[in-house]
Design a protein around this motif. Sequence first.
Motif, short mmCIF file in Angstrom:
data_model
loop_
_atom_site.label_atom_id
_atom_site.label_comp_id
_atom_site.label_asym_id
_atom_site.label_seq_id
_atom_site.Cartn_x
_atom_site.Cartn_y
_atom_site.Cartn_z
N GLU A 249 18.17 -18.87 32.49
CA GLU A 249 18.29 -18.44 33.88
C GLU A 249 17.15 -19.02 34.70
O GLU A 249 16.02 -19.13 34.23
N ASP B 112 30.17 -19.26 31.05
CA ASP B 112 29.07 -18.36 30.71
C ASP B 112 29.52 -16.92 30.94
O ASP B 112 29.82 -16.54 32.08
N ASP C 172 27.85 -14.30 31.20
CA ASP C 172 26.94 -13.58 32.08
C ASP C 172 26.95 -14.12 33.51
O ASP C 172 26.42 -13.47 34.42
#
Length: 273
Positions: free
Chosen positions: A152, A164, A166
């Motif tokens: 990140e 991804d 997330d």
Amino acid sequence: MLTYPEIDPVAVSIGPLKVHWYGLMYLAGFAAAWWLALRRARKPWSPVIKSEVEDLILYCAIGVVVGGRLGYMFFYNFPQLVADPLALGRVWEGGMSFHGGLIGVMLATVLYARRIGTTFADLIDFVAPLVPIGLGLGRMGNFIGQELWGRETTVPWGMVFPRDPDLLVRHPSQLYQAFLEGLVLFAVLWWFSSKPRPRLAVGGLFVLLYGIFRFAVEFVREPDRLIGFDLFGWMTRGQLLSLPMIAAGVLLLAWSYRTQPLPQGRVRESGGS
């Protein structure tokens, strides 16, 4: 934040047959290595003549694929290998390791050096500058396939990879590696090997620079989910495997320039093999 240029990882689909960009990148890397090897084989100090290039690339290709797959299963997914040994052959599920591929190429080079009557040291110096283009293309394949992304970040060139789970803004670390391991490493090695160097100097520079580049990029690359961090709460498996490369590169360069002669090439009939 930049928008991820979503590309279908499947380049060609004909019925049940699917050809992925990642596989095409491997083929392009081998083709580039073949073309570069033909050019470098013209040098008077080359340990390889033009008629031997095709077999050399074949040996190295087998070493990359077999070694890369074995390395991935042993270094990154050993529990699955123990639980399901047949997973080793399911290459379509993904999973290749550079460090395993490097070992595979080194073994292939040993075998081919014996076949053509040259030394491993001379042949590995010939092969080393051919590798980075394939490494860079492979990282582009990782980028297209949305795998091995970065951690990140808040940098303005961060990206959200649609695969991804997330949906975090991440470093496009695959592109960092394509630049360093592909373009920069190739430019340095091709220049360095453009004139005779002491035996194993080119190979030593390759492992040193790759180890440094890989160690550095791992700081912004997401650790493997099955492993996490290996040491000190921050060192990844990729960094741990790169440390011996950095040490070996320094030692090889020092030993090479202190003890080894310049390569002399081989006087042979151009049609032999």
